[in-house]
Design a protein around this motif. Structure first.
Motif, PDB file in Angstrom:
ATOM      1  N   ALA A 158     -19.873  12.333 -59.792  1.00  0.00           N
ATOM      2  CA  ALA A 158     -20.796  11.810 -58.789  1.00  0.00           C
ATOM      3  C   ALA A 158     -20.446  10.404 -58.351  1.00  0.00           C
ATOM      4  O   ALA A 158     -20.674  10.025 -57.202  1.00  0.00           O
ATOM      5  CB  ALA A 158     -22.226  11.833 -59.340  1.00  0.00           C
ATOM      6  N   GLY A 159     -19.888   9.598 -59.264  1.00  0.00           N
ATOM      7  CA  GLY A 159     -19.576   8.215 -58.948  1.00  0.00           C
ATOM      8  C   GLY A 159     -19.465   7.411 -60.229  1.00  0.00           C
ATOM      9  O   GLY A 159     -19.573   7.941 -61.337  1.00  0.00           O
ATOM     10  N   MET A 160     -19.244   6.088 -60.063  1.00  0.00           N
ATOM     11  CA  MET A 160     -19.057   5.192 -61.201  1.00  0.00           C
ATOM     12  C   MET A 160     -20.196   4.180 -61.267  1.00  0.00           C
ATOM     13  O   MET A 160     -20.703   3.729 -60.236  1.00  0.00           O
ATOM     14  CB  MET A 160     -17.727   4.441 -61.074  1.00  0.00           C
ATOM     15  CG  MET A 160     -16.490   5.309 -60.980  1.00  0.00           C
ATOM     16  SD  MET A 160     -16.102   6.210 -62.499  1.00  0.00           S
ATOM     17  CE  MET A 160     -15.480   4.861 -63.522  1.00  0.00           C
ATOM     18  N   ALA A 200     -27.422   8.330 -54.524  1.00  0.00           N
ATOM     19  CA  ALA A 200     -26.473   8.070 -53.437  1.00  0.00           C
ATOM     20  C   ALA A 200     -25.651   9.326 -53.145  1.00  0.00           C
ATOM     21  O   ALA A 200     -25.398   9.660 -51.977  1.00  0.00           O
ATOM     22  CB  ALA A 200     -25.553   6.911 -53.807  1.00  0.00           C
ATOM     23  N   ALA A 201     -25.249  10.030 -54.188  1.00  0.00           N
ATOM     24  CA  ALA A 201     -24.508  11.275 -54.001  1.00  0.00           C
ATOM     25  C   ALA A 201     -25.368  12.312 -53.300  1.00  0.00           C
ATOM     26  O   ALA A 201     -24.917  13.031 -52.402  1.00  0.00           O
ATOM     27  CB  ALA A 201     -24.041  11.808 -55.358  1.00  0.00           C
ATOM     28  N   ILE A 225     -16.586  15.715 -50.644  1.00  0.00           N
ATOM     29  CA  ILE A 225     -17.437  14.645 -50.115  1.00  0.00           C
ATOM     30  C   ILE A 225     -17.542  13.474 -51.090  1.00  0.00           C
ATOM     31  O   ILE A 225     -17.427  12.304 -50.699  1.00  0.00           O
ATOM     32  CB  ILE A 225     -18.847  15.185 -49.799  1.00  0.00           C
ATOM     33  CG1 ILE A 225     -18.762  16.153 -48.604  1.00  0.00           C
ATOM     34  CG2 ILE A 225     -19.838  14.062 -49.503  1.00  0.00           C
ATOM     35  CD1 ILE A 225     -20.053  16.907 -48.340  1.00  0.00           C
ATOM     36  N   LEU A 226     -17.735  13.789 -52.368  1.00  0.00           N
ATOM     37  CA  LEU A 226     -17.983  12.741 -53.364  1.00  0.00           C
ATOM     38  C   LEU A 226     -16.694  12.166 -53.948  1.00  0.00           C
ATOM     39  O   LEU A 226     -16.713  11.068 -54.501  1.00  0.00           O
ATOM     40  CB  LEU A 226     -18.858  13.294 -54.493  1.00  0.00           C
ATOM     41  CG  LEU A 226     -20.234  13.835 -54.085  1.00  0.00           C
ATOM     42  CD1 LEU A 226     -20.984  14.300 -55.324  1.00  0.00           C
ATOM     43  CD2 LEU A 226     -21.033  12.804 -53.320  1.00  0.00           C
ATOM     44  N   VAL A 283     -27.421   5.502 -63.466  1.00  0.00           N
ATOM     45  CA  VAL A 283     -27.284   6.929 -63.179  1.00  0.00           C
ATOM     46  C   VAL A 283     -28.153   7.318 -61.985  1.00  0.00           C
ATOM     47  O   VAL A 283     -27.732   8.079 -61.104  1.00  0.00           O
ATOM     48  CB  VAL A 283     -27.648   7.772 -64.420  1.00  0.00           C
ATOM     49  CG1 VAL A 283     -27.799   9.250 -64.056  1.00  0.00           C
ATOM     50  CG2 VAL A 283     -26.587   7.617 -65.503  1.00  0.00           C
ATOM     51  N   GLU A 284     -29.350   6.770 -61.941  1.00  0.00           N
ATOM     52  CA  GLU A 284     -30.246   7.069 -60.816  1.00  0.00           C
ATOM     53  C   GLU A 284     -29.650   6.603 -59.494  1.00  0.00           C
ATOM     54  O   GLU A 284     -29.654   7.340 -58.494  1.00  0.00           O
ATOM     55  CB  GLU A 284     -31.604   6.410 -61.043  1.00  0.00           C
ATOM     56  CG  GLU A 284     -32.617   6.735 -59.950  1.00  0.00           C
ATOM     57  CD  GLU A 284     -33.995   6.204 -60.282  1.00  0.00           C
ATOM     58  OE1 GLU A 284     -34.969   6.648 -59.639  1.00  0.00           O
ATOM     59  OE2 GLU A 284     -34.120   5.331 -61.168  1.00  0.00           O
ATOM     60  N   VAL A 285     -29.112   5.405 -59.462  1.00  0.00           N
ATOM     61  CA  VAL A 285     -28.528   4.871 -58.231  1.00  0.00           C
ATOM     62  C   VAL A 285     -27.343   5.731 -57.778  1.00  0.00           C
ATOM     63  O   VAL A 285     -27.236   6.107 -56.605  1.00  0.00           O
ATOM     64  CB  VAL A 285     -28.097   3.402 -58.433  1.00  0.00           C
ATOM     65  CG1 VAL A 285     -27.247   2.922 -57.255  1.00  0.00           C
ATOM     66  CG2 VAL A 285     -29.313   2.503 -58.607  1.00  0.00           C
TER      67      VAL A 285
END
Length: 511
Positions: free
Chosen positions: A469-471, A306-307, A502-503, A300-302
């Motif tokens: 935010a991402g995977m 990054a986001a 953007i994300l 989650v931090e990574v």
């Protein structure tokens, strides 16, 4: 009340813009598995308006997919006959040409929100067949706009939890479409799972301490907690006594969707306000409170950092200022309010909904999920009664003051943080909500851990929006949240549109 023509024109213009977008094949479903809905609500509405598809075909496809994915336990009640009849009326023009800005759009509704033509169970045995006398006001707005309700979605029993592991015999644990061994978040987990699985593009949940935003984060969808403030004019959605309650101070209905635009569309219809437009990000000031970013799961931090970097590259000003004492102050409000107000609020709901012959004691006695049973033990004993008045009159205003000062003194547009500290944990089929581990550490309570970042804003009554935010490397979605001052809902949605551009949006799960 007659419909405002100018209001319909605003939404129709917005929807028409989407018609220019490329539409996937929308013909009859012939495969063994009904195909997911098109990627947004506006595309479905545009296709129905342009006669590329009918309301009936859209609704039928949604119901077929819901039935084929029944192992997700996303639904408590599928409104097959009612939904198809409503869709046929729209297609046949008996409700007028394009009955409203959502005409023919299939959506889902969390099964704690009152519907006069469907039971409202709250996911609990005592209310399994309860039939309210009237709709919640937000529901009336959606019906009038032409939305078609394909069913009532599963939830954490009585909305008292964040896993949606409902152990009632007629409900069952809701499963995350990205990994069926994991929770979808809660308490609006059924709505989130139905959206993530491509059954519908949007629907309604409710939020007391994170119940639209946590499931949105864990399923790669979008969830809005509208402003509540101190009630009255500060409350964006007004559904008094028409939702199975936890707390009149904290509860609110909230829209959920595959995209920010889907959520904004439902918000526009419910509030009767124009559709929002994207807010330029360059120069916007987003607070980064260190406490919200501490103790995160590594993945989650990574993903969230990054986001955050992508937003900085887009011109967002990230303001690294903490909110000292926030979590400690929140603890003085959270349980004293949420575990005392049900004593009066649930009986008031039963009376207003004309659900007769069922009492608070009946509900408590028949609760099936051990974690919820434990919470109701504290409620029935009024364990927090002595702390309640201080929590409402002293501690909650002090919490609100922390937020007001933080926004004002740092000239912030919003706060930015990970919605949850970890991706979706595994389902606990015994307790409903037990323990989890962060980065291989000692076990910690799942509820307290997963609600940490969403609960303070809930108690303060401010709006919050969780988006994708991402995977993680393991294929689980991660959510990023923006919170703003009371009444800044439109700005949050506008920022969300730009952030999502953007994300990006979540890839579909492999069903």
């Amino acid at each position: 009340m007659t419909e405002d023509p100018s209001r319909r024109d605003v939404l129709t213009s917005t929807i028409s813009l989407a018609a220019a977008a490329a539409l996937p094949s929308l013909g009859p479903v012939n495969s063994a598995m009904a195909q997911p809905m098109p990627s947004s609500a506006t595309k479905i509405i545009a296709a129905i308006r342009s006669k590329k598809m009918t309301a009936t075909s859209a609704v039928k496809a949604a119901i077929e997919r819901a039935e084929q994915l029944k192992d997700l336990n996303a639904f408590i009640f599928i409104n097959k006959d009612g939904a198809l009849a409503a869709a046929a009326e729209i297609d046949e023009g008996r409700s007028g040409p394009f009955a409203g800005p959502l005409a023919g759009l299939p959506i889902v509704i969390k099964d704690n929100i009152n519907t006069a033509d469907m039971p409202t169970s709250g996911g609990t045995p005592a209310l399994q067949n309860a039939q309210p006398a009237r709709n919640a006001p937000s529901m009336d707005k959606l019906f009038k706009a032409g939305a078609v309700i394909i069913g009532k979605t599963n939830l954490h029993e009585l909305a008292f939890g964040i896993t949606s592991t409902n152990l009632s015999s007629f409900a069952g644990p809701v499963k995350n479409p990205y990994d069926k061994t994991r929770i979808p978040g809660g308490s609006s987990g059924g709505t989130a799972a139905a959206i993530a699985a491509g059954i519908v593009t949007c629907g309604l949940g409710s939020d007391t301490g994170g119940s639209t935003r946590i499931p949105a984060a864990l399923t790669g969808t979008v969830g809005l907690r509208p402003s509540v403030g101190n009630g009255g004019a500060q409350r964006r959605y007004n559904d008094p006594d028409m939702v199975v309650p936890i707390s009149h101070t904290r509860d609110t209905v909230g829209p959920m969707g595959r995209t920010v635009a889907d959520v904004a569309l439902l918000d526009s219809v419910i509030t009767g306000t124009p559709m929002v437009t994207a807010e330029p990000l360059r120069g916007k000031r987003l607070g980064i409170p260190a406490a919200f970013w501490a103790g995160l799961d590594h993945d989650v931090e990574v993903v969230t950092k990054a986001a955050r970097a992508k937003l900085a590259d887009a011109g967002v000003v990230l303001v690294d200022v903490d909110m000292p004492g926030l979590f400690e102050q929140n603890a003085k409000v959270s349980f004293p309010v949420a575990l005392h107000e049900p004593i009066a609020d649930i009986p008031a709901y039963l009376k207003a909904s004309q659900i007769n012959g069922i009492t608070l004691a009946d509900i408590a006695e028949k609760i099936a999920s051990p974690d919820v049973k434990g919470a109701f033990g504290a409620i029935m004993a009024d364990a927090f009664g002595a702390a309640y008045q201080d929590a409402i009159t002293v501690q909650r205003p002090a919490l609100q003051k922390i937020y007001e000062t933080y926004f004002r003194d740092n000239n912030l547009d919003a706060i930015l943080f990970p919605t949850t500290v970890a991706p979706a944990p595994e389902i606990d089929p015994v307790k409903g909500s037990g323990e989890m581990s962060i980065n291989g550490g000692a076990p910690v309570p799942t509820f307290d851990t997963m609600i940490r970042n969403t609960d303070p804003g809930s108690n303060a009554g401010i709006p919050g929006l969780s988006l994708f935010a991402g995977m993680t490397p393991g294929g689980l979605p991660v959510g990023l949240e923006i919170d703003g001052p009371v009444g800044s809902d439109v700005k949050l949605l506008g920022l969300g549109l730009s952030i999502e551009a953007i994300l990006g949006t979540a890839p579909p799960p492999k069903m």
